[in-house]
Motif scaffolding. Structure first.
Motif, short mmCIF file in Angstrom:
data_model
loop_
_atom_site.label_atom_id
_atom_site.label_comp_id
_atom_site.label_asym_id
_atom_site.label_seq_id
_atom_site.Cartn_x
_atom_site.Cartn_y
_atom_site.Cartn_z
N ASP A 18 0.82 -1.21 0.00
CA ASP A 18 0.00 0.00 0.00
C ASP A 18 0.86 1.26 0.00
OD1 ASP A 18 -2.63 -1.16 0.06
OD2 ASP A 18 -2.20 -1.80 2.10
N LEU A 19 2.00 1.21 0.67
CA LEU A 19 2.85 2.39 0.76
C LEU A 19 3.51 2.76 -0.57
CD1 LEU A 19 4.48 1.59 4.21
CD2 LEU A 19 2.81 3.39 3.74
N LEU A 20 3.47 1.86 -1.53
CA LEU A 20 4.09 2.13 -2.82
C LEU A 20 3.23 2.98 -3.75
CD1 LEU A 20 5.60 -1.40 -3.63
CD2 LEU A 20 6.79 0.60 -2.69
N PHE A 21 1.91 2.96 -3.55
CA PHE A 21 1.03 3.64 -4.51
C PHE A 21 1.34 5.13 -4.67
CE2 PHE A 21 -1.71 -0.08 -3.41
CZ PHE A 21 -1.74 -0.64 -4.67
N PRO A 22 1.49 5.90 -3.60
CA PRO A 22 1.78 7.31 -3.81
C PRO A 22 3.16 7.56 -4.40
CG PRO A 22 1.79 6.79 -1.47
CD PRO A 22 1.26 5.59 -2.18
N LEU A 23 4.12 6.66 -4.14
CA LEU A 23 5.45 6.82 -4.70
C LEU A 23 5.43 6.57 -6.21
CD1 LEU A 23 7.59 4.96 -2.00
CD2 LEU A 23 6.97 7.38 -2.10
N VAL A 24 4.72 5.54 -6.63
CA VAL A 24 4.59 5.27 -8.06
C VAL A 24 3.84 6.41 -8.75
CG1 VAL A 24 3.50 3.74 -9.76
CG2 VAL A 24 4.76 2.77 -7.80
N ALA A 25 2.75 6.88 -8.13
CA ALA A 25 1.97 7.97 -8.73
C ALA A 25 2.81 9.23 -8.86
CB ALA A 25 0.73 8.24 -7.89
N ALA A 26 3.56 9.56 -7.83
CA ALA A 26 4.40 10.76 -7.87
C ALA A 26 5.43 10.66 -8.99
CB ALA A 26 5.08 10.97 -6.52
N HIS A 27 6.02 9.47 -9.15
CA HIS A 27 7.03 9.28 -10.18
C HIS A 27 6.43 9.41 -11.58
CE1 HIS A 27 10.65 7.67 -12.05
NE2 HIS A 27 9.89 6.83 -12.73
N ARG A 28 5.24 8.84 -11.77
CA ARG A 28 4.63 8.89 -13.11
C ARG A 28 4.07 10.25 -13.46
NH1 ARG A 28 4.22 3.96 -15.91
NH2 ARG A 28 3.73 5.45 -17.57
N LEU A 29 3.66 11.02 -12.45
CA LEU A 29 3.02 12.32 -12.73
C LEU A 29 3.99 13.50 -12.67
CD1 LEU A 29 -0.36 11.77 -10.84
CD2 LEU A 29 0.06 11.67 -13.31
N ALA A 30 5.15 13.31 -12.07
CA ALA A 30 6.12 14.41 -11.98
C ALA A 30 6.50 14.99 -13.34
CB ALA A 30 7.36 13.95 -11.22
N PRO A 31 6.70 14.17 -14.39
CA PRO A 31 7.04 14.75 -15.69
C PRO A 31 5.97 15.66 -16.26
CG PRO A 31 7.59 12.40 -15.64
CD PRO A 31 6.78 12.69 -14.41
N HIS A 32 4.75 15.55 -15.73
CA HIS A 32 3.65 16.42 -16.19
C HIS A 32 3.49 17.65 -15.30
CE1 HIS A 32 2.25 13.28 -19.00
NE2 HIS A 32 2.52 12.43 -18.03
N GLY A 33 4.41 17.85 -14.38
CA GLY A 33 4.33 19.01 -13.49
C GLY A 33 3.28 18.85 -12.41
N ILE A 34 3.05 17.62 -11.95
CA ILE A 34 2.00 17.34 -10.96
C ILE A 34 2.63 16.81 -9.68
CG2 ILE A 34 -0.07 15.99 -10.44
CD1 ILE A 34 -0.48 15.87 -13.55
N GLU A 35 2.36 17.48 -8.58
CA GLU A 35 2.80 17.04 -7.25
C GLU A 35 1.73 16.14 -6.65
OE1 GLU A 35 3.54 18.98 -2.79
OE2 GLU A 35 2.74 20.19 -4.45
N VAL A 36 2.14 15.08 -5.98
CA VAL A 36 1.20 14.12 -5.39
C VAL A 36 1.34 14.14 -3.88
CG1 VAL A 36 0.59 11.68 -5.20
CG2 VAL A 36 1.17 12.65 -7.43
N VAL A 37 0.20 14.31 -3.17
CA VAL A 37 0.18 14.36 -1.71
C VAL A 37 -0.68 13.21 -1.20
CG1 VAL A 37 -0.45 15.73 0.31
CG2 VAL A 37 0.44 16.87 -1.75
N PRO A 38 -0.12 12.31 -0.38
CA PRO A 38 -0.91 11.17 0.13
C PRO A 38 -1.93 11.60 1.17
CG PRO A 38 1.46 10.75 0.24
CD PRO A 38 1.29 12.21 -0.01
N VAL A 39 -3.06 10.88 1.20
CA VAL A 39 -4.13 11.09 2.18
C VAL A 39 -4.48 9.74 2.80
CG1 VAL A 39 -6.53 11.79 2.55
CG2 VAL A 39 -5.12 13.00 0.87
N SER A 40 -4.63 9.71 4.13
CA SER A 40 -4.98 8.49 4.84
C SER A 40 -5.99 8.82 5.93
CB SER A 40 -3.73 7.85 5.45
OG SER A 40 -2.85 7.42 4.43
N PRO A 41 -6.59 7.79 6.54
CA PRO A 41 -7.53 8.07 7.63
C PRO A 41 -6.91 8.90 8.76
CG PRO A 41 -7.84 5.84 6.88
CD PRO A 41 -6.63 6.36 6.15
#
Length: 410
Positions: A18-41
């Motif tokens: 589960d902890l990998l999902f935001p890391l993968v998303a951040a890596h794939r979206l960074a080239p598009h100029g998109i920052e990814v912030v994780p959210v949890s309960p």
């Protein structure tokens, strides 16, 4: 200009996959100029893992006022309503009853309230939903999304009665892990594990993951004996890795390791997510009860076998996407024969090119929606928000509706 997207999942629980999902998303979206912030309960990080993401809480996702361009849901087996009663992280914080709905229903509410698109990042659905009223609400939630997809056909089947048509399937995004961490980087970390264990460089290891619920009637001593025999036959050293310490993997790994008669490595509390990945990626083979242990092996072309106990649909869905149904077994007694067969087969890519192509299309779609905003979503989001309010009023009464005003700050 940098865009900002939230991604909702159980990133406050010590569970590798589960902890990998935001890391993968951040890596794939960074080239598009998109920052990814994780959210949890909760907003509590997994403090012992320096490379684990730092989440914000669901409450901040719902009520935050900072810049926001979209919200991703998942992945992980999070689309359900079952209380998280077995996770100390959630029972201790008082959020166990709503932790999982908070991630996907909460994300859909937040998207409507904050006027941004909601994007499904191929989460999983473990159980069907009952109740006509709940299915209607879920149907509106699904239609409110700007990009709907789940990670396996079983999950799609559970949602289709509410959605009213076929639900798209996108493979689990962690299958693209090798783009985040190179094989050379992880090979060096695997070499460090051998050195720390006093084993010669180049020692061939078999990565093993055992979760208590996967044992069935099999005891740790009996499994240790089986591991001793198969690793001796194959000329491998057992490397036990605790993929989910929050699920008691570490204690069981220590128990089994203490019963092994030959050289072994027990990684009962990995020092980082990279170290867990390296334990698997640098091994000659993998056998385990973790889906993302198997996914990691596949990402680095390590032959693997997955012990599906209990037999959730996610397991069969995954091996079906990879065209490797023989990699799935129902208990540990069946696990080592297909492992030996896989190791004897010619080496080659484990993940078909079509899976990588599907993931590329998914991330391109996600980036486009975050960049364009999808203004056509607004009527669908308003419909979902209205239904949610109406069902809350019917179920909880007028007190539920008016207390925020009556008791709120002036």
């Amino acid at each position: 200009m940098t865009l900002r997207a939230l991604i909702a999942g159980t990133f406050d629980v010590d569970n590798y996959g589960d902890l990998l999902f935001p890391l993968v998303a951040a890596h794939r979206l960074a080239p598009h100029g998109i920052e990814v912030v994780p959210v949890s309960p909760t907003d509590r990080p997994v403090a012992r893992l320096p490379d684990a993401p730092q989440p914000i809480g669901v409450a901040e996702m719902l009520s935050g006022t900072g810049p926001l361009d979209g919200i991703l849901i998942g992945g992980g087996y999070i689309v359900h309503k079952i209380p998280a009663a077995t996770l100390a992280e959630y029972t201790g914080a008082g959020v166990a009853d709503w932790a999982y709905p908070g991630l996907w229903i909460g994300a859909t509410l937040a998207g409507a309230l904050r006027d941004v698109p909601v994007i499904w990042n191929a989460p999983g659905v473990p159980f069907p939903f009952g109740g006509a009223g709940r299915r209607a609400l879920i149907g509106d939630a699904l239609h409110a999304g700007s990009h709907l997809c789940v990670r396996d056909p079983g999950s799609a089947e559970f949602l289709e009665p509410a959605y009213g048509s076929p639900v798209p399937v996108v493979p689990d995004t962690v299958l693209g892990l090798a783009r985040l961490w190179t094989v050379d980087e992880l090979s060096a970390l695997h070499a460090d594990l051998l050195k720390l264990a006093g084993l010669p460089a180049g020692t061939r290891t078999l990565a093993l993951h055992v979760r208590p619920r996967s044992l069935g009637a099999l005891g740790p001593a009996e499994l240790a004996g089986q591991i001793d025999r198969i690793t001796a036959d194959l000329g491998l050293v057992p490397l036990l890795v605790a993929i989910g310490p929050s699920f008691d993997d570490g204690a069981l790994a220590r128990d089994i390791a203490g019963r092994l008669t030959g050289p072994h490595i027990c990684l009962d509390a990995p020092a980082s997510l990279r170290q867990t990945a390296a334990a698997i990626a640098g091994s000659t083979g993998y056998v385990g009860a973790s889906m993302h242990g198997y996914v990691t092996a596949a990402a680095y072309d390590v032959p693997g076998v997955m012990v599906a106990r209990p037999a959730h649909r996610k397991y069969s869905g995954l091996v079906g996407q990879l065209g490797r149904p023989a990699d799935l077994v129902r208990d540990w007694a069946e696990a080592f024969e297909p492992l030996a067969r896989n190791l004897a087969a010619p080496a080659g890519p484990v993940i078909p090119a079509a899976v990588h192509q599907a993931l590329d299309r998914h991330w391109q779609t996600v980036a486009r929606i975050l960049q364009d905003g999808d203004p056509a979503r607004r009527p669908r989001q308003r419909r979902f928000l209205a239904r949610y309010m109406l069902q809350g009023l019917r179920g909880q009464g007028a007190d539920w509706l008016f207390q925020p005003f009556v008791r709120g700050a002036a």
